[in-house]
Each structure stands twice: as C-alpha cells, then as structure tokens.
Design a protein around this motif. Structure first.
Motif, PDB file in Angstrom:
ATOM      1  N   UNK A 108       0.779  -1.233   0.000  1.00  0.00           N
ATOM      2  CA  UNK A 108       0.000   0.000   0.000  1.00  0.00           C
ATOM      3  C   UNK A 108       0.805   1.275   0.000  1.00  0.00           C
ATOM      4  N   UNK A 109       2.114   1.185   0.117  1.00  0.00           N
ATOM      5  CA  UNK A 109       2.919   2.405   0.229  1.00  0.00           C
ATOM      6  C   UNK A 109       4.060   2.446  -0.764  1.00  0.00           C
ATOM      7  N   UNK A 110       4.312   3.646  -1.235  1.00  0.00           N
ATOM      8  CA  UNK A 110       5.495   3.915  -2.032  1.00  0.00           C
ATOM      9  C   UNK A 110       6.371   4.831  -1.186  1.00  0.00           C
ATOM     10  N   UNK A 111       7.519   4.303  -0.748  1.00  0.00           N
ATOM     11  CA  UNK A 111       8.387   5.081   0.127  1.00  0.00           C
ATOM     12  C   UNK A 111       9.514   5.681  -0.686  1.00  0.00           C
ATOM     13  N   UNK A 112       9.614   6.993  -0.600  1.00  0.00           N
ATOM     14  CA  UNK A 112      10.585   7.731  -1.393  1.00  0.00           C
ATOM     15  C   UNK A 112      11.692   8.230  -0.470  1.00  0.00           C
ATOM     16  N   UNK A 113      12.928   7.928  -0.815  1.00  0.00           N
ATOM     17  CA  UNK A 113      14.064   8.405  -0.025  1.00  0.00           C
ATOM     18  C   UNK A 113      14.747   9.540  -0.777  1.00  0.00           C
ATOM     19  N   UNK A 114      14.720  10.730  -0.174  1.00  0.00           N
ATOM     20  CA  UNK A 114      15.434  11.844  -0.799  1.00  0.00           C
ATOM     21  C   UNK A 114      16.932  11.637  -0.593  1.00  0.00           C
ATOM     22  N   UNK A 115      17.745  12.314  -1.366  1.00  0.00           N
ATOM     23  CA  UNK A 115      19.186  12.160  -1.237  1.00  0.00           C
ATOM     24  C   UNK A 115      19.763  12.838  -0.010  1.00  0.00           C
ATOM     25  N   UNK A 116      18.935  13.651   0.638  1.00  0.00           N
ATOM     26  CA  UNK A 116      19.404  14.380   1.827  1.00  0.00           C
ATOM     27  C   UNK A 116      18.166  14.743   2.649  1.00  0.00           C
ATOM     28  N   UNK A 117      18.414  15.303   3.829  1.00  0.00           N
ATOM     29  CA  UNK A 117      17.272  15.723   4.640  1.00  0.00           C
ATOM     30  C   UNK A 117      16.707  17.047   4.115  1.00  0.00           C
ATOM     31  N   UNK A 118      15.391  17.091   3.967  1.00  0.00           N
ATOM     32  CA  UNK A 118      14.733  18.338   3.569  1.00  0.00           C
ATOM     33  C   UNK A 118      14.317  19.098   4.828  1.00  0.00           C
ATOM     34  N   UNK A 119      14.491  20.407   4.804  1.00  0.00           N
ATOM     35  CA  UNK A 119      14.160  21.229   5.972  1.00  0.00           C
ATOM     36  C   UNK A 119      12.668  21.533   6.008  1.00  0.00           C
ATOM     37  N   UNK A 120      12.156  21.882   7.172  1.00  0.00           N
ATOM     38  CA  UNK A 120      10.740  22.236   7.327  1.00  0.00           C
ATOM     39  C   UNK A 120      10.359  23.300   6.303  1.00  0.00           C
ATOM     40  N   UNK A 121       9.297  23.060   5.574  1.00  0.00           N
ATOM     41  CA  UNK A 121       8.820  24.043   4.602  1.00  0.00           C
ATOM     42  C   UNK A 121       9.491  23.936   3.241  1.00  0.00           C
ATOM     43  N   UNK A 122      10.476  23.073   3.125  1.00  0.00           N
ATOM     44  CA  UNK A 122      11.198  22.986   1.846  1.00  0.00           C
ATOM     45  C   UNK A 122      10.327  22.325   0.773  1.00  0.00           C
TER      46      UNK A 122
END
Ligand SMILES: [Zn+2]
Length: 463
Positions: free
Chosen positions: A83-97
C-alpha cells in the motif's frame, strides 16, 4: 505517521501536496493504466523520506527534477509495499522545503477492498469510473491519501477513441495516433478522495443551473430518463445557493453511467449516478439534491479528519429536507419528526462527532446529523440558522474544518452559548428530544420515512 486513526494506513503527515500533475494512458479493452504523476509539495517536518499511497499498481521509476534528489536532480530511491510507495530523498529536507517528484507507474487498476466496500478505479461494462471515498484514490494514482491534504490537479487522460472523459474543468481534447487525449484542470483545492475520472460512451448536454455552468453526461439510450429526472436541477441550484451561499466551484457535472451502481457518489464538481438511480420518474430526487449539496458540504468545506464525517453527510442529508420543503414536498420539520421517530427506535449507541470507522457511513450518522441541524434551526430560528450556514461555507471555503469549528462558529453567529445543545446532539449517544417548533402554525404531522434506516453503508442510499 498517518494523520487519521480512522484510516491508520493512509496518508503521511510529514508533507503537504500542492499539486498533482497526472498523465494517464488507459486502455479499456485490456484495463491497462500507465501513468506519470508529478507531485509537487512541501515537507512539514525535517525529513529524508516521505511515503505515498499506491495500491495495486507498480511504480517503475521515480525522479526528482529539482531540489529533493540531493544533487542536480535525477532518479531517486524508492521501495514499494502493497500500500505504500516510500521515497528516499538524497538528503534531509528542511521544514517548509518544497519538493517535486515524478513517478512513473502502471498496471491493471482495480477497486481496493476495504472495510467500506470496494473503492477506487473500477471498470464498467464499457467504460470506467472512480468512486474513492474514503481511501480509493491510491488505486489510480500515488498520493497523500487524506482529506486534510487538499491540492490542485491537472489531469491528462489518453484513452480509446469514441469515449467521453469527464474529470474536472475541461481544457482541451485532441486525437493522435488513433487515441484521444483529454486535458482537465482543477484549481479548487481538492482532497484525493474527490479527484475523479469518468470514461464512457456518453453524450453530453450543457445546462444552465441558475447561472452556474452545468453539464450532464450519459449514454444516449438514457436521454429521456435523464431529462425527466434532472429537470429540477436548476431550481435545486437556486434553492441551495440561497440557503447555503454561492456555489463554490466553476461548474457542476452530473454523470449517469450505463451500468447500475450500488450508490450515487459525489466527486469534486460532479455527481455520479448509476442508470438504476435515474429511472425517469424522479424516484431518487433526494439523492440528486444530496450529491449537489456535497459541493458545499464536504467538497468546499472539507473534513480535516474522518471522525467529522457528519459535517459532510448530516449537512447533505439536511439539504435533502430543505429541497423537499422548498419544492412543495414535506417541510423539513415534518421530515425531522419522521426521522426522529425512526431513529428513536434504533440502538442509541452512536456518538455523532466520533462514530468510529466502522459506523462512519452508517445511515444514523446521516439522519442524526440532519436532525442536529434541524434542532439547531429550531433553537436559534430560521434567520440565524441560515446565517450560520452561509458563514460556514464562506469562512471555510476551500479548506477543512472540524466539529469544534462548527460549534464555535454557530455560537458566534448566534451570539449565545450552545455548549449544552451541541454536547447532547454530538457527543452523547442518547437521541435528544427535538426542541419545540415555533408556536405559530398548525400541528405538523411527521413525514413518512420512505428510505430504509440500516447499518449497511453500501445500501444506505447514497454517499
Ligand atoms: Zn453523502
């Protein structure tokens, strides 16, 4: 991570989607859907990953054109469960990014099996419908599947020639390589469960709905029945605009499928009915009113969490009674008396403001919700009551609201305390007595209850 304990496996509170750009190719003969979903959003907390809901379709490629991949953009990592598609960004995204991800996916779409029945993309005898409420949207596109997360949409649907597609506000239609492409825009903020695609061999007819652009799509064979049953629609629009405030969308479409459907259902800017609901004798006129009323209650003013479903269904049900009253049928008061008596004979074990996921679409939620509004009307008087409804649709247009928001707004417009009133109707199981009707006027006989009260959501009449 889910924003809602009624749908604990749906949605992800770590981000908000601003826009879905869905490009879908659908082949009717093989029930094959191939899509690219470009999802533009913003993270609400610092995170290196997000999950989208996707059920029964496989993602094949995920790309981040800008920002989120951690580099110049390109393919990013993902894993998929049932049921899920988990996406891993290459780095941490900041709040609001902000982020933008592009997901290529496909498969044979089919309705999702849930405790509320089968939901989502569904093949018809000769076409397809989408009926998602509450968690069917992931059967046709990857999404943050929760009503609190409203977004705008662009839908580009390519399918076999000879079919008509309805989805949102039409932008263009073209034919190339023997296939037809239909482009739609939905700029009004829309939750995933109200996004829709309807495909069929339909004729379409424009209708002036009291100044609102209307369109009716149906199989040619149903023309006479459709014309007869939809004749009251312009007046319905006029009555509801006066009672609730301006119609909140650019247009209203009504789709009647060639197949029979279990229940009619609302989508954004649209009501979807089965051939069995439009019999040419106006038998289900109340449901035509019900689905239209959802455009104000549910679609424009949305629920922030499913426990508040009475804000959709109680209001849409009360709209049926208002339509009855203003179109020469039983008064809302007579309807209320009849339904109060029917409800009083039912088990008193339901809390309207938190019915639980199992009873979310129980007919008692609809009827007690409508009775709550009628009791409020009797308590504050017609003038204040309709000012409350107008203030509600204006204050929360295009966003979401909670039961507390309604309580606060009603008390504010009425200029009086209503805590005890709302506690009794919303938070406690026993059915309160209806307040006395205004003294003027003759005694009102209860209207007969013609639709069955039952606990089966799929047979409750409409949603
Ligand atoms: Zn409904």
């Amino acid at each position: 991570m889910s924003p809602d304990d009624y749908t604990p496996h749906s949605g992800d509170r770590r981000y908000h989607v601003e826009h879905y750009d869905l490009r879908i190719d659908y082949r009717l003969s093989t029930n094959r859907l191939d899509g690219v979903a470009v999802v533009r959003g913003r993270v609400l907390e610092a995170t290196k990953s997000v999950s989208l809901d996707l059920v029964g379709l496989r993602a094949t490629k995920v790309q981040a054109p800008r920002g989120a991949s951690g580099g110049k953009g390109g393919r990013i990592g993902f894993t998929q469960t049932d049921r899920k598609l988990k996406i891993a960004f290459g780095r941490e995204l900041a709040v609001g990014e902000p982020f933008e991800i592009s997901i290529a996916y496909g498969g044979a779409p089919r309705p999702r099996r849930t405790r509320w029945g089968t939901l989502g993309w569904e093949e018809l005898e000769d076409g397809a419908i989408v009926a998602s409420q509450p968690i069917g949207a992931p059967s046709w596109f990857p999404c943050n599947d929760h009503p609190s997360d409203k977004a705008s949409y662009r839908l580009t649907i390519t399918t076999d020639p000879g079919y008509t597609v309805a989805a949102a506000e039409p932008v263009s239609t073209s034919t190339r390589g023997g296939r037809s492409t239909w482009v739609f825009e939905r700029s009004t903020p829309t939750p995933t469960y109200l996004a829709t695609v309807q495909i069929g061999k339909y004729v379409s007819r424009g209708m002036d709905l009291a100044g609102v652009e209307g369109q009716v799509l149906h199989p040619p064979a149903l023309t006479a029945r459709v014309q007869a049953d939809l004749a009251p629609l312009p007046r319905m629009m006029a009555v509801f605009t006066e009672a609730f405030g301006p119609y909140p969308l650019p247009s209203y479409r009504l789709v009647v499928t060639a197949d029979d459907l279990e229940i009619p259902l609302e989508a954004q800017g649209m009501g979807v009915f089965g051939a069995n609901h439009i019999d040419g004798r106006g038998t289900l006129e109340r449901l035509i009113a019900h689905e239209l009323a959802h455009q104000w209650f549910g679609n424009s003013v949305g629920v922030a969490r499913w426990r508040d479903i009475w804000l959709n269904e109680g209001f849409a049900c009360y709209a049926e009674w208002i339509w009855s009253e203003r179109s020469g049928g039983h008064s809302a008061h007579a309807k209320a008396l009849g339904h109060w008596a029917a409800l009083a004979a039912q088990p008193q074990d339901l809390v309207l403001a938190d019915p639980g996921p199992e009873l979310m679409f129980d007919d008692r939620v609809y009827k007690r919700g409508a009775l709550t509004l009628h009791a409020l009307r009797l308590t504050v008087g017609d003038d204040v009551f309709f000012r409350i409804l107008h203030a509600w649709t204006e204050r929360f247009a295009g966003v979401t609201a909670t039961t507390e928001d309604f309580r606060t707004l009603a008390a504010s417009v009425a200029g009086r305390r209503l805590e005890a009133f709302f506690d009794a109707w919303l938070d406690l199981p026993p059915l309160p007595e209806l307040p006395a009707a205004p003294a003027a006027g003759a005694r009102v006989e209860p209207a007969p209850v013609t639709e069955a009260l039952n606990v089966n959501p799929r047979a409750a009449g409409g949603r």
